[in-house]
Design a protein around this motif. Structure first.
Motif, short mmCIF file in Angstrom:
data_model
loop_
_atom_site.label_atom_id
_atom_site.label_comp_id
_atom_site.label_asym_id
_atom_site.label_seq_id
_atom_site.Cartn_x
_atom_site.Cartn_y
_atom_site.Cartn_z
N ASP A 1 38.07 33.68 42.39
CA ASP A 1 38.94 34.66 41.70
C ASP A 1 39.87 34.38 40.61
N LEU B 1 43.43 42.40 34.64
CA LEU B 1 42.18 42.19 34.48
C LEU B 1 41.88 41.04 35.90
N ASN B 2 40.77 41.46 36.66
CA ASN B 2 40.81 40.84 37.88
C ASN B 2 39.17 40.54 37.64
N PHE B 3 38.77 39.25 38.05
CA PHE B 3 37.44 38.77 38.41
C PHE B 3 37.33 38.19 39.59
N SER C 1 34.23 36.73 42.59
CA SER C 1 32.87 36.32 42.68
C SER C 1 32.73 35.60 44.18
N ASN D 1 32.15 40.60 40.49
CA ASN D 1 33.17 42.08 40.22
C ASN D 1 34.09 41.71 39.22
N THR D 2 34.18 42.88 38.48
CA THR D 2 35.40 42.71 37.44
C THR D 2 36.00 43.85 37.32
N TYR E 1 39.22 45.99 35.40
CA TYR E 1 40.31 45.95 34.43
C TYR E 1 41.34 47.43 34.66
#
Length: 775
Positions: free
Chosen positions: A359, A371-373, A375, A415-416, A418
């Motif tokens: 993450d 912003l978050n990513f 996986s 997943n992303t 914003y």
């Protein structure tokens, strides 16, 4: 004379209004020069804290706790000659939420009513009487568990369960095992969404449950150890530890459990389809034994105030041994016995699942812009074998069968999100998600040839099944607030693809769905602690792999099951209008709700002339439920605290094709009571009743459950010992009545051993001094 080890600071953290103590708040003493951490402590459950060995100087006191605004006390001056400094009451305020429509209750065990969900903060009372996540879920308003341990919302299944916003199947394929393996003391809160916004999963006709785990941000080392010993070899042990120094934090946990459950089953079915009516009676007992282990490690690194990354690894393993003995007897209307046999089964299995996650979080200069990513990659496997012996005085009914199973699965989740604060009062959020998975399943059946003594493969009841799916989703939500109004509107678009390969019969096909899921939530403040809200969401329940697989399960030869490759998605419209008013000592949140589907997926049972039933999922027709429900909480002095919920509702299942017209009024509710007793004892009681409700082809009778517990704090509140009893009256009995033109059936399944356990928990931790950026 000044003490060589420095002065002692003391005080009490309280909440405004009411001056109730804030349990387990983190108190940090910062240098007034550069805000670096000098020392600190954690308040006890009454909010009282002490900090020892404080050297002379000027400090800033920082107090933090989940659900409250961070409180800073400047100009804390410790004189050279001071031995003791009493800081008195330090008041904290509930945290203001982004849309001003959330009111936080005074204690963490209370409910928070957000614009599109209810948040249940897991307080110390719920943790003291809960070993695992299953135990916690039963105490959450509107949530219950079915006979297999799967969550239900408002008495209905088809619930999406997330863990930290990620699908729970990343932790394993069997949801009840995941919930029983997950330690309760890792859970921070549980979010229940009966009308979720478009941000959340579009699946789950009944709603979404998101389980949020704890993420310690205090410096130093802290953790818990927990051991539970129960009757009939039901034991559990768990531990977790967190460490943070500077920009790095590490947390790890481990849980091991041994389960033993006994059950009984009865079934009576009248067969009207044949020329001569007959009656099937089944009765028997069984035992399910299991062992599981769950471990997780997470590492978080804050590069700076704006960038952070977290990596994690989870591993779960389970073993099970199950056995049953069922007597089957078919009699004709004349009273003559047509057939009689005992079917004895013994099975065992093993499984494991590994999950890797990465993450990344990026904050921008503008407040709340982020912003978050995230996986996750999951890989798992399971295998098992079953042995069936059929005993009878009639040679033609004698059977010896073997069943061998092997399953391999993989999944990838990306997943992303914003978040863009357009203005101080409006926010736009957009996100993209993808999830791909594959599942290879081999299920081989062998029959004993009595002439040769060899087992022969039976292709008619064996199955080799390959399954793949791919889901691609985009969503956007817009939020707007004023002093009195709040609005959140959203839309989710999902492209869903399934590839199904029935290898054993050379039958391969694909399914493709494109769905739109809109959502709308409107709130109107009626004062400081009261609000009205109106929510709407469209949900979709896509057929699962097992529901589509046309393989026929003959483990019970008089009640066989098969998948239906012709299933279509179920679309449900959900609407809710509610009022909520929560203050420091309690409140309530009544609401009106309605769920409507015109192609509901449900189990349908048919019967042939031999009296053998076939159960499949099918799109039966219209399903409607509507009613009123409320949650309620109240703190009565310092002695009694009550959390409760209840509902009165009507369910209707109607299908002209399946000749179903079933309509029933019902009611249900649960009550949690926590009582403070002298000498640091606390007692708790939990009761739940799910009233009769309409199902396809019949009615499910009411279910009553009662649990109790008593606990005592030890070792200056660092330890707790508790005694708990689940299903006190052995009343958790699941009874179904089915009536059609071709048969009438009554069935019962009931666990026959109540669970009694003694639990010891120890909490440890110390806030260490350190340098570097404050986290």
């Amino acid at each position: 004379m000044v003490r060589a080890d420095g002065a002692k600071l003391a005080g009490k953290i309280v909440e405004s209004p009411g001056n109730a103590g804030v349990s387990f708040a983190t108190v940090a003493l910062l240098s007034s020069k550069d805000s670096t951490l000098s020392t600190g402590s954690v308040a006890d459950e009454n909010g009282v804290f002490t900090i020892s060995n404080v050297t002379s100087g000027n400090y800033i006191l920082r107090v933090t706790n989940m659900g409250y605004q961070t409180r800073y006390v400047p100009n804390v001056s410790v004189a050279t000659e001071a031995n003791f400094l009493d800081l008195g009451n330090i008041v904290m305020l509930p945290e203001a939420q982004k849309l001003n429509e959330v009111v936080v209750k005074g204690e963490k065990s209370m409910i928070v009513d957000d614009i599109d969900k209810k948040i249940v903060n897991i307080g110390k009372d719920m943790l003291a009487t809960s070993n695992n996540l299953s135990d916690l879920l039963e105490k959450v308003p509107a949530v219950s568990l079915d006979e297999n341990g799967n969550p239900q919302v408002r008495g209905k299944g088809n619930v999406v369960v997330l863990i930290d916003g990620k699908p729970s199947n990343l932790y394993g394929s069997d949801l009840p095992t995941i919930l029983q393996s997950f330690p309760a003391n890792l859970i921070e809160r549980i979010d229940v969404m009966t009308t979720p916004s478009a941000k959340y999963e579009g699946e789950g006709a009944s709603g979404v449950i998101d389980i949020i785990t704890k993420k310690d941000k205090i410096r130093g080392t802290n953790g818990t150890m927990r051991v539970s010993l129960g009757n009939r070899n039901n034991h559990n042990a768990s531990g977790n530890i967190s460490y943070r120094a500077g920009k790095l934090s590490i947390n790890a946990s481990l849980n091991a459990q041994n389960r033993n459950m006994t059950w009984k089953r009865n079934l009576n079915r009248e067969n009207f389809i044949s020329e001569t009516s007959s009656r099937l009676e089944q009765s028997g007992t069984g035992e399910n034994k299991g062992k599981n282990a769950f471990g997780r490690v997470g590492i978080n690194y804050d590069f700076n105030e704006k960038n952070a990354v977290e990596v994690g690894f989870n591993y779960s393993a389970n073993q099970n041994n199950n056995g049953s003995n069922l007597l089957n007897e078919t009699t004709l209307s004349t009273g003559a016995v047509q057939e009689r046999f005992n079917r004895i089964s013994n099975s065992k299995g093993n499984g494991g699942n590994s999950n890797f996650s990465l993450d990344y979080r990026r904050k921008f200069n503008k407040k709340d812009q982020q912003l978050n990513f995230t996986s996750s990659y999951s890989i798992g496997q399971s295998d098992g074998e079953s042995y069936y012996t059929q005993e009878s005085a009639v040679d033609s009914l004698l059977r010896n069968q073997q069943n061998f199973r092997d399953n391999n699965r993989k999944s990838l989740f990306l997943n992303t999100d914003y978040t863009w604060p357009i203005t101080p009062k409006s926010t736009f959020e957009v996100g993209l998600r993808s999830r791909t998975s594959s599942n290879d399943n081999t299920n081989s059946f062998y029959n004993l040839n009595r002439e040769t003594g060899n087992y022969v493969f039976d292709p008619n009841i064996s199955n080799i099944f390959g399954y793949k799916d791919a889901t691609y989703t985009g969503f956007m939500t817009f939020s707007q607030k004023t002093d009195l109004w709040g609005l959140r509107a959203g839309l989710r678009v999902t492209d869903y693809n399934q590839d199904i390969n029935q290898i054993s019969i050379n039958h391969e096909f694909s399914v493709h769905f494109l769905t739109l899921v809109p959502s709308l939530a409107v709130t109107r403040k009626l004062g400081e602690s009261a609000q009205l809200k109106l929510n709407y969401s469209r949900r979709v329940q896509r057929p699962e792999a097992d529901w589509l697989n046309p393989y026929t399960d003959v483990s019970d030869p008089r009640n066989i099951q098969s998948g239906n490759p012709n299933l279509r998605p179920e679309f449900t419209h959900k609407a809710e209008m509610g009022y909520s008013s929560y203050e420091a000592d309690g409140g309530w949140g009544p609401s009106l709700f309605m769920d409507y589907s015109n192609n509901a997926i449900t189990r349908i049972r048919t019967i042939d002339e031999r009296g053998i039933s076939l159960t499949q999922f099918d799109n039966v027709g219209r399903e409607l439920s509507y009613g009123v429900e409320t949650d309620f909480s109240q703190k009565i002095g310092d002695v009694l605290k009550i959390n409760a919920s209840g509902r009165v509702y009507r369910t209707e299942v109607v299908s002209q094709v399946a000749q179903i017209d079933n309509r029933t009024w019902s009611y249900s509710g649960n009550l949690n009571a926590f009582v403070t007793l002298p000498m640091d004892f606390r007692a708790s009681a939990y009761v739940n009743y799910e009233g009769p409700r309409a199902i396809a082809q019949g009615t499910r009778e009411g279910i009553f459950v009662a649990n109790m517990g008593i606990r005592k704090d030890l070792m200056e509140k660092k330890a707790t010992i508790s005694f708990n009893v689940q299903d006190i009256f052995l009343s958790r009995a699941y009874k179904n009545q089915l009536n059609t033109s071709t048969y009438s059936q009554n069935s019962l399944w009931q666990q026959t051993n109540r669970l009694v356990n003694m639990t010891f928990q120890y909490r440890f931790g110390k806030i260490s001094s350190g340098t570097g950026d404050d986290a």
